[in-house]
Design a protein around this motif. Structure first.
Motif, short mmCIF file in Angstrom:
data_model
loop_
_atom_site.label_atom_id
_atom_site.label_comp_id
_atom_site.label_asym_id
_atom_site.label_seq_id
_atom_site.Cartn_x
_atom_site.Cartn_y
_atom_site.Cartn_z
N ASP A 300 0.86 -1.18 0.00
CA ASP A 300 0.00 0.00 0.00
C ASP A 300 0.90 1.23 0.00
OD1 ASP A 300 -1.64 2.16 0.61
OD2 ASP A 300 -2.85 1.05 2.06
N PRO A 301 0.87 2.05 -1.05
CA PRO A 301 1.78 3.20 -1.13
C PRO A 301 1.54 4.27 -0.08
CG PRO A 301 0.16 3.29 -2.90
CD PRO A 301 -0.01 1.96 -2.24
N THR A 302 0.39 4.21 0.63
CA THR A 302 0.12 5.22 1.66
C THR A 302 0.71 4.84 3.01
OG1 THR A 302 -2.00 4.28 2.39
CG2 THR A 302 -2.05 5.76 0.49
N VAL A 303 1.25 3.62 3.14
CA VAL A 303 1.85 3.17 4.39
C VAL A 303 3.35 3.39 4.34
CG1 VAL A 303 2.29 1.16 5.87
CG2 VAL A 303 0.03 1.48 4.83
N GLY A 304 3.90 3.98 5.41
CA GLY A 304 5.32 4.29 5.43
C GLY A 304 6.13 3.47 6.40
N ALA A 305 5.50 2.93 7.45
CA ALA A 305 6.23 2.13 8.44
C ALA A 305 5.29 1.10 9.03
CB ALA A 305 6.81 3.02 9.54
N VAL A 306 5.85 -0.07 9.36
CA VAL A 306 5.06 -1.18 9.90
C VAL A 306 5.77 -1.72 11.12
CG1 VAL A 306 3.93 -3.38 9.39
CG2 VAL A 306 4.38 -1.74 7.53
N GLY A 307 5.00 -1.96 12.18
CA GLY A 307 5.55 -2.56 13.39
C GLY A 307 4.95 -3.93 13.63
N ALA A 308 5.57 -4.69 14.53
CA ALA A 308 5.12 -6.04 14.88
C ALA A 308 4.69 -6.08 16.33
CB ALA A 308 6.26 -7.04 14.65
N ALA A 309 3.99 -7.14 16.70
CA ALA A 309 3.65 -7.38 18.10
C ALA A 309 4.85 -8.01 18.79
CB ALA A 309 2.43 -8.30 18.20
N LEU A 310 5.32 -7.37 19.86
CA LEU A 310 6.46 -7.88 20.61
C LEU A 310 6.00 -8.32 21.99
CD1 LEU A 310 9.19 -5.23 19.69
CD2 LEU A 310 8.51 -7.29 18.45
N LEU A 311 6.40 -9.52 22.37
CA LEU A 311 5.97 -10.10 23.64
C LEU A 311 7.16 -10.29 24.57
CD1 LEU A 311 3.66 -12.99 22.32
CD2 LEU A 311 3.13 -10.55 22.53
N GLY A 369 -7.21 -4.29 19.04
CA GLY A 369 -5.98 -4.83 19.58
C GLY A 369 -5.48 -6.07 18.87
N ASP A 370 -6.38 -6.81 18.24
CA ASP A 370 -5.98 -8.06 17.60
C ASP A 370 -6.02 -8.00 16.08
OD1 ASP A 370 -8.71 -7.82 17.50
OD2 ASP A 370 -9.14 -9.92 17.97
N VAL A 420 1.43 4.99 9.51
CA VAL A 420 2.18 4.02 10.31
C VAL A 420 1.17 2.99 10.81
CG1 VAL A 420 3.59 3.66 12.37
CG2 VAL A 420 3.86 5.76 11.01
N VAL A 421 1.48 1.69 10.64
CA VAL A 421 0.53 0.66 11.04
C VAL A 421 1.24 -0.39 11.90
CG1 VAL A 421 -0.85 0.98 8.95
CG2 VAL A 421 0.87 -0.83 9.02
N ILE A 422 0.45 -1.09 12.69
CA ILE A 422 0.93 -2.20 13.52
C ILE A 422 0.26 -3.48 13.04
CG2 ILE A 422 -0.82 -1.63 15.28
CD1 ILE A 422 2.60 -3.17 16.06
N GLU A 423 1.04 -4.55 12.92
CA GLU A 423 0.52 -5.84 12.46
C GLU A 423 0.64 -6.87 13.58
OE1 GLU A 423 -1.23 -8.42 11.50
OE2 GLU A 423 -1.15 -7.49 9.51
N PRO A 424 -0.45 -7.13 14.33
CA PRO A 424 -0.38 -8.08 15.45
C PRO A 424 -0.15 -9.53 15.03
CG PRO A 424 -2.30 -6.63 15.66
CD PRO A 424 -1.77 -6.46 14.28
N ALA A 425 -0.37 -9.85 13.73
CA ALA A 425 -0.13 -11.22 13.27
C ALA A 425 1.36 -11.50 13.08
CB ALA A 425 -0.88 -11.48 11.96
N ALA A 426 2.20 -10.47 13.12
CA ALA A 426 3.65 -10.64 13.10
C ALA A 426 4.11 -10.62 14.55
CB ALA A 426 4.32 -9.53 12.30
#
Length: 530
Positions: A300-311, A369-370, A420-426
């Motif tokens: 998606d060209p509108t997304v600039g950064a992606v984070g992961a779920a860290l436990l 959250g999920d 900026v988006v967060i991906e909880p599946a990662a």
């Protein structure tokens, strides 16, 4: 003059005025609204349209509030608010295209301008929501209850699975992006490392992390390990990784104390990948698809950064996206059990408390959250971005050698128009600060607040608050236990009575700041960086 046209979902010959929807409209203050059977008749270009089932009720003065918001924000093409579903309040974050793609219906019901390009009153509300997300249209959120619903059924499988980019999510009514193997294979991974081992072990965190990376199929384009004089042991050698598929090279950062930002920037200039993952050396992946799931969002060209779920190793959440509260960047859902993110419960000591004020066991799920969603920022411990975007904003700022560089980067990316988006599946396990002392320098905080002031986080609901924690930088974010059900007045009245008033300014996803005093009482002079 704009008029709010309420299109009803119900039998075409029914008397809508006798339904809960009709009776609540009859109690609205002001005017400027009318009922019409779907799909609508003589709509005017200035009209605002909402499609609602007849069992829905409007909060008192909701119609007037909606029209006023559109008047004050002529750039907005759509608007949504908070809602009550089955007596439980859903306090929603600001508009998130990624959230509604992952959980269709998360922003319904929507009020939409007839003048929106491509608007068709015959479109299903889910389709209207999808079009808004795909077009990156400006959509407002009103942080107050606008509508009350007896229930809200999830979308059917035919809508959820109608897009080949997605696969079913863990929770009913959700979906997640399929991993991008092309993006994974074009990623350069940059790992600043001090070569430290975890307590009671002799094996370095870096070697454990590199072993995690060997599980990636296809392998990333390259792995760049950046070390300094503080590095312990022998740096990794390419011959030690034969047969792993990893191409590893080691760069020396130069003299001086550990500096995460300089290390990342050094790797950024040397790398060849289209995508760049900055990663701590104290990470271990749970599944082999985490990097592909992150990379899929950068299609998606509108997304600039992606984070992961860290436990944490005990499977409680260390990071699932950031919020900014009172000027302080904080980790959302910190301390909650990752396996129970959909329950909305987090333990503080011996006392379970609801996350936020959703007043329901599915509190974290109601906030997204999920599912993948927009956030004000994500941690640099595991952040994926395009190399060209990082270079365009100058990489990580050298003003923040250890702390605040990640949220500063996210704010600068957002300032260019990227999300900026967060991906909880990662999901990765983060042995946080296992390789260094968890020290936040006051002068780094002063630099951050001097640059950005107190940022207004659109995805942090005004009714939320932080916990009563002695350290203002620590803890997650919880609801004020004194919050009351916004439908209390309506709950004791008969069905003809109007529900509670709707109030609160509309929120866009624009990031705004106001000046903020530093919380530390130290001289303003900042130490020179060696």
């Amino acid at each position: 003059m704009a008029e709010l046209v309420v299109l009803t979902q119900g039998p075409p010959d029914s008397d809508v005025s006798c339904t809960p929807l009709g009776r609540s409209l009859g109690c609205q203050t002001g005017g400027g609204w009318r009922l019409s059977p779907a799909p609508g008749g003589d709509l005017q270009p200035d009209d605002i349209v909402m499609v609602l089932p007849v069992e829905t009720r409007f909060a008192r003065s909701a119609c007037e509030t909606i029209l006023q918001a559109f008047t004050e924000h002529p750039e907005a093409v759509a608007l949504y608010g908070d809602c009550l579903v089955g007596g439980r309040c859903h306090s929603r974050p600001a508009w998130s295209p990624t959230r509604v793609q992952s959980e269709p219906g998360a922003s319904l019901p929507l009020a939409v301008r007839v003048s929106r390009p491509g608007f068709d009153p015959a479109d299903d509300p889910l389709e209207q929501e999808r079009q808004l997300a795909e077009s990156n249209a400006p959509v407002l959120h009103l942080p107050s209850v606008l509508t009350i619903h007896p229930d809200w059924p999830p979308p059917g499988d035919e809508f959820l699975m109608g897009d080949p980019r997605f696969e079913p999510g863990e929770r009913s009514g959700t979906r997640r992006r399929c991993p991008s193997l092309r993006g994974q294979a074009s990623t350069s991974i940059i790992i600043p490392s001090a070569g430290v081992s975890r307590p009671a072990t002799t094996r370095s965190m870096l070697s454990r992390h590199l072993e995690t990376l060997t599980l990636l199929d296809p392998p990333p384009l390259e792995v760049i390990v950046v070390i300094g004089d503080e590095f312990r042991g022998e740096p990794p050698q390419q011959e030690d990784l034969k047969g792993s598929g990893l191409e590893v090279k080691v760069l020396h950062r130069g003299p001086g104390t550990f500096d995460f930002s300089r290390a990342i920037n050094l790797g950024l200039l040397a790398c060849r990948g289209e995508l760049v993952l900055m990663a701590n050396d104290d990470l271990e992946a749970e599944t082999p698809d985490w990097l592909g799931r992150m990379a899929a969002h950068l299609d998606d060209p509108t997304v600039g950064a992606v984070g992961a779920a860290l436990l944490y190793p005990d499977r409680t959440v260390q990071h699932a996206g950031m919020v900014i509260h009172g000027g302080h960047p904080r980790h959302l859902f910190k301390g909650a059990s990752f396996d129970e993110l959909g329950t909305g419960m987090v333990i503080h000591g011996d006392h379970p408390q609801h996350l936020f004020n959703n007043m329901e066991p599915a509190g974290t799920a109601a906030h997204g959250g999920d599912v993948a969603r927009d956030a004000i920022g994500v941690t640099g411990a595991c952040l994926l971005a395009r190399r060209r975007d990082l270079l365009a904003v100058g990489g990580l700022s050298h003003d923040y050698p250890v702390s605040y560089g990640d949220i500063d980067l996210c704010l600068r990316l957002r300032r260019t128009g990227l999300r900026v988006v967060i991906e909880p599946a990662a999901v990765l396990v983060h042995h946080e600060s296992a390789s260094r002392e968890p020290v936040i320098q006051p002068w780094e905080w002063n630099r951050f607040i001097h640059r950005w002031g107190e940022v207004n986080d659109p995805w942090f609901h005004p009714s939320f608050r932080g916990p009563n924690h002695p350290d203002p930088k620590d803890g997650n974010t919880d609801a004020d236990p004194t919050d009351t059900d916004p439908d209390d007045d309506a709950a004791t009245a008969d069905d003809n009575a109007a529900p509670t008033d709707a109030s609160g300014p509309a929120r866009s996803t624009a990031i705004r700041s106001r000046m903020h005093e530093s919380w530390v009482n130290i001289p303003w002079e900042l130490p020179a960086q060696g």
